[in-house]
Scaffold this motif. Structure first.
Motif, PDB file in Angstrom:
ATOM      1  N   PRO A 130      -1.249  12.052   2.797  1.00 53.88           N
ATOM      2  CA  PRO A 130      -0.163  12.692   3.534  1.00 53.88           C
ATOM      3  C   PRO A 130       1.154  11.934   3.422  1.00 53.88           C
ATOM      4  O   PRO A 130       1.186  10.738   3.102  1.00 53.88           O
ATOM      5  N   ALA A 131       2.232  12.644   3.685  1.00 49.43           N
ATOM      6  CA  ALA A 131       3.574  12.052   3.648  1.00 49.43           C
ATOM      7  C   ALA A 131       3.729  10.984   4.723  1.00 49.43           C
ATOM      8  O   ALA A 131       2.949  10.890   5.668  1.00 49.43           O
ATOM      9  N   ALA A 132       4.773  10.174   4.552  1.00 43.35           N
ATOM     10  CA  ALA A 132       5.205   9.162   5.517  1.00 43.35           C
ATOM     11  C   ALA A 132       4.376   7.881   5.467  1.00 43.35           C
ATOM     12  O   ALA A 132       4.449   7.067   6.382  1.00 43.35           O
ATOM     13  N   HIS A 133       3.593   7.691   4.397  1.00 47.72           N
ATOM     14  CA  HIS A 133       2.923   6.420   4.174  1.00 47.72           C
ATOM     15  C   HIS A 133       3.704   5.627   3.120  1.00 47.72           C
ATOM     16  O   HIS A 133       4.485   6.188   2.351  1.00 47.72           O
ATOM     17  N   LEU A 134       3.470   4.326   3.087  1.00 42.93           N
ATOM     18  CA  LEU A 134       4.105   3.476   2.092  1.00 42.93           C
ATOM     19  C   LEU A 134       3.189   3.287   0.889  1.00 42.93           C
ATOM     20  O   LEU A 134       1.984   3.077   1.040  1.00 42.93           O
ATOM     21  N   TYR A 135       3.771   3.379  -0.299  1.00 40.75           N
ATOM     22  CA  TYR A 135       3.098   2.980  -1.530  1.00 40.75           C
ATOM     23  C   TYR A 135       3.827   1.741  -2.035  1.00 40.75           C
ATOM     24  O   TYR A 135       4.995   1.813  -2.431  1.00 40.75           O
ATOM     25  N   VAL A 136       3.145   0.608  -1.972  1.00 43.87           N
ATOM     26  CA  VAL A 136       3.735  -0.666  -2.389  1.00 43.87           C
ATOM     27  C   VAL A 136       2.988  -1.146  -3.629  1.00 43.87           C
ATOM     28  O   VAL A 136       1.759  -1.231  -3.626  1.00 43.87           O
ATOM     29  N   TYR A 137       3.721  -1.424  -4.692  1.00 43.81           N
ATOM     30  CA  TYR A 137       3.079  -1.845  -5.938  1.00 43.81           C
ATOM     31  C   TYR A 137       3.712  -3.130  -6.466  1.00 43.81           C
ATOM     32  O   TYR A 137       4.846  -3.473  -6.128  1.00 43.81           O
ATOM     33  N   PHE A 138       2.940  -3.825  -7.302  1.00 45.21           N
ATOM     34  CA  PHE A 138       3.373  -5.073  -7.909  1.00 45.21           C
ATOM     35  C   PHE A 138       3.949  -4.752  -9.278  1.00 45.21           C
ATOM     36  O   PHE A 138       3.282  -4.130 -10.114  1.00 45.21           O
ATOM     37  N   SER A 139       5.171  -5.162  -9.544  1.00 42.94           N
ATOM     38  CA  SER A 139       5.871  -4.810 -10.773  1.00 42.94           C
ATOM     39  C   SER A 139       5.861  -5.977 -11.755  1.00 42.94           C
ATOM     40  O   SER A 139       6.406  -7.051 -11.455  1.00 42.94           O
ATOM     41  N   TYR A 140       5.222  -5.766 -12.917  1.00 45.93           N
ATOM     42  CA  TYR A 140       5.204  -6.745 -14.000  1.00 45.93           C
ATOM     43  C   TYR A 140       4.705  -8.118 -13.557  1.00 45.93           C
ATOM     44  O   TYR A 140       5.134  -9.149 -14.063  1.00 45.93           O
TER      45      TYR A 140
ATOM     46  N   MET B  39       5.319  -9.789 -10.976  1.00 43.91           N
ATOM     47  CA  MET B  39       6.333 -10.667 -10.393  1.00 43.91           C
ATOM     48  C   MET B  39       6.832 -10.219  -9.028  1.00 43.91           C
ATOM     49  O   MET B  39       7.102 -11.057  -8.162  1.00 43.91           O
ATOM     50  N   HIS B  40       7.020  -8.898  -8.833  1.00 43.00           N
ATOM     51  CA  HIS B  40       7.746  -8.422  -7.661  1.00 43.00           C
ATOM     52  C   HIS B  40       7.023  -7.254  -6.993  1.00 43.00           C
ATOM     53  O   HIS B  40       6.373  -6.453  -7.665  1.00 43.00           O
ATOM     54  N   TRP B  41       7.200  -7.140  -5.686  1.00 42.61           N
ATOM     55  CA  TRP B  41       6.730  -5.972  -4.949  1.00 42.61           C
ATOM     56  C   TRP B  41       7.861  -4.954  -4.864  1.00 42.61           C
ATOM     57  O   TRP B  41       9.036  -5.312  -4.710  1.00 42.61           O
ATOM     58  N   CYS B  42       7.496  -3.669  -4.950  1.00 37.89           N
ATOM     59  CA  CYS B  42       8.444  -2.571  -4.787  1.00 37.89           C
ATOM     60  C   CYS B  42       7.826  -1.560  -3.834  1.00 37.89           C
ATOM     61  O   CYS B  42       6.595  -1.420  -3.758  1.00 37.89           O
ATOM     62  N   CYS B  43       8.671  -0.824  -3.135  1.00 36.63           N
ATOM     63  CA  CYS B  43       8.204   0.021  -2.043  1.00 36.63           C
ATOM     64  C   CYS B  43       8.647   1.466  -2.211  1.00 36.63           C
ATOM     65  O   CYS B  43       9.808   1.732  -2.534  1.00 36.63           O
ATOM     66  N   ASN B  44       7.723   2.399  -1.985  1.00 37.60           N
ATOM     67  CA  ASN B  44       7.990   3.839  -2.022  1.00 37.60           C
ATOM     68  C   ASN B  44       7.561   4.484  -0.713  1.00 37.60           C
ATOM     69  O   ASN B  44       6.592   4.041  -0.080  1.00 37.60           O
ATOM     70  N   VAL B  45       8.231   5.565  -0.355  1.00 37.21           N
ATOM     71  CA  VAL B  45       7.798   6.405   0.765  1.00 37.21           C
ATOM     72  C   VAL B  45       7.115   7.632   0.183  1.00 37.21           C
ATOM     73  O   VAL B  45       7.721   8.387  -0.590  1.00 37.21           O
TER      74      VAL B  45
END
Length: 217
Positions: free
Chosen positions: A64-74, A76-82
């Protein structure tokens, strides 16, 4: 600022994404005003991690909508999506850049650690990895429900549209998903100094077997 409900984020990703401009995200003593976002449309979008369907990494995007998708990029870094859109469609909006409007000292502690010179203020959350770092977001926030009253991450929508808003190709997306004619799915507040510099995508060797779609940053 407006407290969202799930319906505010459950619409088509290309409609939801620009409504997040001007929204404020607060976490761990820092608040960022969003100035740049990117839309990703799951299995319909070759630029999305979810293009090839659900994986352990991307499962939250299919919920469902309104959850966070947080992923590790290369690695090195965390990035965040809604996560947005109807349940099962895996749409999400990458929080690409913003302005720190509260908790400046904490944001600087997180961003300037180990540096001889401090970052310029406009660069504290200018880019998705910098934004996540300023807010103190990481793996433990993946799957978090933004509408849970106990959530450590709070989203508040702008009471009125911000503008002028510009639209163009996504930053760092390679392959078909980086086609500027088919996927002009980045939205930003025109003239805001915290907006990222556009760079086209380049193909990189994958380091995780569960990535879907084209590489993105």
């Amino acid at each position: 600022m407006i407290v969202p409900d799930r319906a505010d984020l459950a619409g088509p990703v290309l409609e939801v994404a620009p409504t997040l401009l001007g929204a404020r995200v607060s976490a761990h003593g820092v608040t960022v005003r969003l100035t740049e976002v990117e839309a990703y449309a799951g299995t319909r979008d070759p630029g999305s991690h979810a293009f090839r369907g659900p994986t352990p990494r991307t499962q939250v995007m299919f919920g469902p909508a309104a959850h966070l998708y947080v992923y590790f990029s290369y690695g090195m870094h965390w990035c965040c999506n809604v996560v947005c859109g109807p349940d099962g469609e895996a749409s999400a909006v990458l929080l690409r850049a913003g302005e720190v409007v509260d908790g400046m000292e904490l944001a600087r502690e997180r961003r300037d650690a180990g540096r001889a010179r401090p970052h310029p203020e406009r660069d504290l959350a200018r880019g998705p990895a910098r934004l996540a770092s300023a807010l103190g977001l990481g793996r433990e926030h993946d799957g978090l429900d933004l509408l849970d009253p106990a959530s450590p991450v709070v989203l508040r929508l702008a009471p009125a549209p911000v503008g002028p808003v510009r639209q163009g190709p996504r930053v760092g997306v390679s392959g078909a998903g980086g086609d500027p004619e088919r996927y002009p799915w980045r939205f930003w507040v025109d003239g805001d100094p915290t907006v990222s510099v556009y760079r086209p995508g380049t193909t990189r060797r994958r380091t995780r077997p569960d990535d879907g779609g084209s590489v993105r940053t």
